[in-house]
Enzyme design. Structure first.
Site, short mmCIF file in Angstrom:
data_model
loop_
_atom_site.label_atom_id
_atom_site.label_comp_id
_atom_site.label_asym_id
_atom_site.label_seq_id
_atom_site.Cartn_x
_atom_site.Cartn_y
_atom_site.Cartn_z
N GLY A 65 -14.18 -20.64 -1.62
CA GLY A 65 -13.87 -20.07 -0.32
C GLY A 65 -15.12 -19.50 0.32
O GLY A 65 -16.13 -19.26 -0.37
N ALA A 66 -15.06 -19.33 1.64
CA ALA A 66 -16.19 -18.75 2.37
C ALA A 66 -15.67 -17.95 3.56
O ALA A 66 -16.26 -17.93 4.63
CB ALA A 66 -17.15 -19.84 2.82
N ASN A 69 -16.69 -24.50 -0.57
CA ASN A 69 -15.72 -24.31 0.51
C ASN A 69 -15.40 -25.63 1.19
O ASN A 69 -16.22 -26.55 1.22
CB ASN A 69 -16.28 -23.32 1.54
CG ASN A 69 -15.19 -22.77 2.44
OD1 ASN A 69 -14.10 -22.47 1.99
ND2 ASN A 69 -15.49 -22.64 3.73
N ARG A 70 -14.17 -25.70 1.75
CA ARG A 70 -13.76 -26.87 2.53
C ARG A 70 -14.76 -27.10 3.67
O ARG A 70 -15.26 -28.20 3.85
CB ARG A 70 -12.35 -26.60 3.09
CG ARG A 70 -11.83 -27.66 4.01
CD ARG A 70 -10.42 -27.34 4.43
NE ARG A 70 -10.32 -26.08 5.17
CZ ARG A 70 -9.18 -25.60 5.66
NH1 ARG A 70 -8.05 -26.25 5.47
NH2 ARG A 70 -9.16 -24.46 6.32
N GLY A 101 -4.90 -11.18 -8.56
CA GLY A 101 -5.56 -10.16 -7.73
C GLY A 101 -4.82 -8.83 -7.64
O GLY A 101 -5.20 -7.97 -6.84
N LYS A 155 -10.55 -5.50 10.04
CA LYS A 155 -11.54 -4.95 9.11
C LYS A 155 -12.98 -4.95 9.65
O LYS A 155 -13.79 -4.14 9.24
CB LYS A 155 -11.50 -5.72 7.78
CG LYS A 155 -10.29 -5.41 6.93
CD LYS A 155 -10.40 -6.10 5.58
CE LYS A 155 -9.18 -5.80 4.74
NZ LYS A 155 -9.31 -6.32 3.37
N TYR A 185 -2.14 -12.40 -5.49
CA TYR A 185 -1.29 -11.75 -6.49
C TYR A 185 0.18 -12.13 -6.34
O TYR A 185 1.02 -11.69 -7.12
CB TYR A 185 -1.45 -10.22 -6.45
CG TYR A 185 -1.35 -9.63 -5.07
CD1 TYR A 185 -0.13 -9.39 -4.48
CD2 TYR A 185 -2.50 -9.32 -4.36
CE1 TYR A 185 -0.04 -8.86 -3.22
CE2 TYR A 185 -2.43 -8.79 -3.09
CZ TYR A 185 -1.19 -8.55 -2.53
OH TYR A 185 -1.11 -8.03 -1.27
N SER A 215 0.81 -1.23 0.00
CA SER A 215 0.00 0.00 0.00
C SER A 215 0.84 1.28 0.00
O SER A 215 0.49 2.23 -0.71
CB SER A 215 -0.97 0.00 1.19
OG SER A 215 -1.95 -0.98 0.96
P1 NAP Z 1 -10.15 -15.91 5.42
O1 NAP Z 1 -11.31 -15.15 5.95
O2 NAP Z 1 -9.10 -16.40 6.35
O3 NAP Z 1 -10.75 -17.19 4.60
C1 NAP Z 1 -9.87 -18.15 4.10
C2 NAP Z 1 -10.62 -19.11 3.17
O4 NAP Z 1 -9.64 -20.01 2.61
C3 NAP Z 1 -11.67 -19.99 3.86
O5 NAP Z 1 -12.70 -20.24 2.95
C4 NAP Z 1 -10.87 -21.26 4.15
O6 NAP Z 1 -11.69 -22.42 4.22
C5 NAP Z 1 -10.02 -21.36 2.92
N1 NAP Z 1 -8.81 -22.15 3.15
C6 NAP Z 1 -7.70 -21.75 3.82
N2 NAP Z 1 -6.79 -22.75 3.81
C7 NAP Z 1 -7.36 -23.78 3.11
C8 NAP Z 1 -6.90 -25.07 2.75
N3 NAP Z 1 -5.69 -25.51 3.09
N4 NAP Z 1 -7.73 -25.87 2.02
C9 NAP Z 1 -8.95 -25.43 1.66
N5 NAP Z 1 -9.44 -24.20 1.97
C10 NAP Z 1 -8.65 -23.39 2.69
O7 NAP Z 1 -9.34 -15.07 4.30
P2 NAP Z 1 -9.86 -13.79 3.47
O8 NAP Z 1 -9.56 -12.56 4.25
O9 NAP Z 1 -11.24 -14.06 2.99
O10 NAP Z 1 -8.83 -13.79 2.22
C11 NAP Z 1 -8.95 -14.75 1.19
C12 NAP Z 1 -7.95 -14.48 0.06
O11 NAP Z 1 -8.21 -13.24 -0.57
C13 NAP Z 1 -6.49 -14.44 0.50
O12 NAP Z 1 -5.73 -15.23 -0.37
C14 NAP Z 1 -6.08 -13.01 0.34
O13 NAP Z 1 -4.72 -12.86 -0.03
C15 NAP Z 1 -6.99 -12.57 -0.80
N6 NAP Z 1 -7.20 -11.10 -0.79
C16 NAP Z 1 -6.80 -10.37 -1.89
C17 NAP Z 1 -6.99 -9.01 -1.91
C18 NAP Z 1 -6.53 -8.22 -3.10
O14 NAP Z 1 -6.55 -6.97 -3.04
N7 NAP Z 1 -6.15 -8.85 -4.20
C19 NAP Z 1 -7.60 -8.36 -0.83
C20 NAP Z 1 -8.02 -9.13 0.27
C21 NAP Z 1 -7.80 -10.50 0.28
P3 NAP Z 1 -12.40 -22.89 5.61
O15 NAP Z 1 -13.62 -22.02 5.75
O16 NAP Z 1 -12.72 -24.31 5.39
O17 NAP Z 1 -11.38 -22.66 6.69
#
Ligand code: NAP
Length: 285
Positions: A131-132, A154-155, A249, A71, A228, A22
């Site tokens: 994902g969820a 989702n898992r 991303g 957040k 990304y 950022s």
């Molecule tokens: P979060 O709330 O921690 O959610 C993680 C998700 O990933 C859950 O659905 C989880 O499944 C799943 N997961 C994690 N490890 C796993 C595994 N080994 N096998 C299967 N599923 C798995 O994370 P978040 O904040 O939503 O972020 C998600 C992604 O978005 C990240 O990769 C982050 O880098 C990306 N992101 C990108 C931007 C951007 O600007 N490009 C901004 C924000 C976030 P369970 O529910 O089963 O645990």
């Protein structure tokens, strides 16, 4: 950058923040647009969040970005919350106003702007969200009144079901459904826009994809990975090998930052400047 008595100060609060891109986005925008604004990251732990927000306001800071893990919790330290951020239940940008900060969510408008610039249309689309978590939920909320159908895979299928119920209640129609990751064979015979919103495949675990079975990818016409780093994830490689188009991303990151910068300065950032910042981001990954 010349810091003087008139410099507007903005920053990022989260934990950890050492690897954030950022400052590069915002300080490059200031340089390119000739705006006297400086941006720095601040590591803030959970117990210090309220003090950090009040302290930033007392110091006259014009705005803040908010990242993981604050957040959602930051909502209770704001004087006002924008409608979209309230609907999503998460804020990533604070803008100084009378008596405190107003909270916005620029992640989802950022994703929309990124997708539009990549030629992706959401209206009437069949969408898979992998994902969820927090971001998957926000994507589902954003798509509720745009997509024809949304499938959350989702898992932990219970988390996907909760989001689907919430989105259906909000949309007033059966737009979202939940499946576990292994149940993709139950999807209708369509080709989908798939948004990859899990951490799987993120550096350093780059040899993983959320679904390893190649027949899944035949269902995907476009894969949008919100990761990304690396720039080309295994998920993206699988999508392309099955004949689909794949994106990462980085543009979402770019545009969530640009929209925050626009809110702090009440300006519109020209596309040419956005492209220049994007180039610098790519050089820094
Ligand atoms: P979060 O709330 O921690 O959610 C993680 C998700 O990933 C859950 O659905 C989880 O499944 C799943 N997961 C994690 N490890 C796993 C595994 N080994 N096998 C299967 N599923 C798995 O994370 P978040 O904040 O939503 O972020 C998600 C992604 O978005 C990240 O990769 C982050 O880098 C990306 N992101 C990108 C931007 C951007 O600007 N490009 C901004 C924000 C976030 P369970 O529910 O089963 O645990």
């Amino acid at each position: 950058m010349q810091i003087d008595g008139r410099t507007k100060i903005c920053g990022l609060i989260g934990y950890p923040v050492e690897h954030t891109l950022s400052p590069l986005i915002h300080n490059t925008l200031s340089e390119l647009l000739g705006i006297n604004l400086a941006y720095a990251p601040f590591p803030v732990r959970e117990e210090g969040l309220g003090e950090a927000v009040r302290g930033a306001y007392a110091l006259g800071m014009a705005g803040l970005n908010v990242t993981v893990p604050h957040k959602e919790k930051v909502l209770s330290y704001l004087v006002e919350t924008d409608r979209l951020a309230e609907k999503i239940g998460a804020v990533n940008t604070l803008v100084r106003s009378d008596g405190g900060y107003k909270g916005y969510n620029t992640d989802m408008p950022g994703l929309c702007r990124a997708m539009a610039s990549d030629g992706i249309h959401l209206e009437g689309e069949q969408v898979l969200i992998l994902g969820a978590g927090g971001v998957a939920r926000a994507v589902a909320v954003m798509l509720a009144d745009k997509a024809e159908n949304i499938w959350l895979l989702n898992r932990t299928v219970g988390r996907a079901s909760m989001i689907a119920e919430e989105v259906n209640a909000y949309a007033g129609r059966q737009v979202a459904r939940a499946l576990s990751l292994t149940e993709y064979g139950m999807l209708p015979a369509e080709r989908f826009l798939a948004v990859q919103a899990t951490n799987v495949g993120m550096y350093p675990a780059i040899d993983n994809a959320i679904i390893e079975e190649k027949d899944f990818y035949e269902k995907v016409h476009t894969g949008y990975d919100l990761i990304y780093n690396p720039a080309r994830t295994k998920f993206m490689r699988f999508v392309e090998e099955a004949g689909g188009a794949a994106f990462n991303g980085l543009k979402m990151l770019l545009y969530q930052g640009i929209i925050a910068y626009e809110l702090w300065n009440r300006i519109t950032v020209p596309d040419t400047k956005a492209e220049e910042v994007y180039k610098r981001l790519k050089e820094n990954i």
